[in-house]
Design an enzyme around this catalytic site. Structure first.
Site, PDB file in Angstrom:
ATOM      1  N   ASP A   5       0.854  -1.189   0.000  1.00  0.00           N
ATOM      2  CA  ASP A   5       0.000   0.000   0.000  1.00  0.00           C
ATOM      3  C   ASP A   5       0.890   1.238   0.000  1.00  0.00           C
ATOM      4  O   ASP A   5       2.114   1.156   0.089  1.00  0.00           O
ATOM      5  CB  ASP A   5      -0.898   0.008   1.247  1.00  0.00           C
ATOM      6  CG  ASP A   5      -0.085   0.004   2.529  1.00  0.00           C
ATOM      7  OD1 ASP A   5       0.270   1.098   3.002  1.00  0.00           O
ATOM      8  OD2 ASP A   5       0.216  -1.087   3.063  1.00  0.00           O
TER       9      ASP A   5
ATOM     10  N   ASP B 118       0.676   3.633   2.373  1.00  0.00           N
ATOM     11  CA  ASP B 118       0.498   4.230   3.679  1.00  0.00           C
ATOM     12  C   ASP B 118      -0.639   5.255   3.584  1.00  0.00           C
ATOM     13  O   ASP B 118      -1.597   5.044   2.844  1.00  0.00           O
ATOM     14  CB  ASP B 118       1.808   4.838   4.188  1.00  0.00           C
ATOM     15  CG  ASP B 118       1.856   4.957   5.700  1.00  0.00           C
ATOM     16  OD1 ASP B 118       1.614   3.929   6.370  1.00  0.00           O
ATOM     17  OD2 ASP B 118       2.131   6.044   6.205  1.00  0.00           O
TER      18      ASP B 118
END
Length: 291
Positions: free
Chosen positions: A208, A210
């Site tokens: 991802d 973040d």
């Protein structure tokens, strides 16, 4: 000496086709019980040991992982080279979900973990200026590149305590520090591996962006799990290529990882605590007279 590859990572990493004579073994350590039993076997003629960092079924949080017991157990099994595989968030647009980063630096922001084998009664200071082994990291990079994976050579890993993910302000701050990825488990793992004179490499699997990314918003655990599943096969394939790249025999580490304690012990011999000395038999026996 013989190469023994230790892999610390998610439960799926030990499901490697061709692993010969697989056996789950229990290893007792003076630092407590490791995260789980350790799967031993041989692949392409090289001994391997697989340790599920959080335990099978994911029973340990990043804070409660018994890092000292894990590293000590691998050392007792004769492991010479440790590869850490872990899920991470990315602070860089070019390091996208699904990519792999061969980490070369860390910033340790954890605060609730035991970070050293040494202490009162036997003080030791090792250098972690260069916390990973360049030789082992190069093998991980080559393995991923040979597979056609999107690999990034080098990156700074911000180790946070967790278990919560970052606030937006924290995410922006870590980006401003020059960090590349963020995770919760490589510290104090890397520091302890150095104290135990083990070569250590860290492979970060990006799941991802973040919380800093304007188009992605907060970390979505469902998306992380989806990306993790997609990366699992790639991670297994990368690990499976390492025995052929590292070989069954190894010379002393050219970077000195296996001699990190040569000048590290500060406590005079007559002032050393016998109890702590006994606990250090595996990780520091080479310099303390036990190996």
């Amino acid at each position: 000496m013989d190469t023994v590859i230790g892999v610390i990572g998610g439960s799926g990493l030990y499901e490697i086709a061709g692993l010969e004579a697989p056996e789950w073994v229990s290893v007792a350590t003076p630092w407590g019980t490791p995260s789980d039993q350790i799967l031993t076997g041989r692949l392409d003629g090289v001994a391997m040991a697989f340790l599920p960092r959080h335990g099978r079924g994911h029973v340990h949080s990043p804070t409660t992982v018994p890092y000292r017991a894990n590293i000590d157990a691998l050392k007792r099994l004769g492991v010479t080279d440790v590869i850490s595989v872990s899920a991470c968030g990315s602070f860089r647009e070019e390091m996208a979900p699904g990519d792999f980063v061969v980490v070369d630096q860390f910033i340790d922001r954890t605060f609730a973990r035991e970070k050293s084998f040494f202490g009162t009664g036997c003080v030791g200071h090792v250098s972690v200026a260069h916390p990973v082994c360049p030789r082992l990291s190069a093998a991980c990079l080559a393995a991923g590149t040979d597979l056609g994976l999107r690999m990034h050579q080098g990156g700074t890993y911000l180790a946070m305590e967790g278990p919560q993910f970052s606030t937006l302000a924290e995410s922006r701050m870590y980006r401003s520090w020059g960090c590349d990825v963020i995770g919760m488990t490589n510290m104090p793992e890397a520091k302890l591996a150095r104290e135990a004179e083990l070569c250590y490499a860290s492979v970060a699997m990006i799941t991802d962006y973040d919380s800093w990314h304007p188009d992605h918003g907060a970390v979505d655990i469902t998306q992380i799990i989806k990306t993790l599943g997609q990366n699992a096969d790639h991670a297994r394939s990368l690990v499976a290529r390492l025995p052929a790249l590292l070989g069954a025999k190894r010379a002393p580490c050219p970077h000195g990882c296996d001699r990190a304690l040569d000048f590290a012990i500060m406590t005079a011999p007559d002032k050393r605590d016998p109890g702590l000395m006994a606990k250090l038999d595996a990780v520091a026996g080479r310099v303390l007279g036990g190996g």
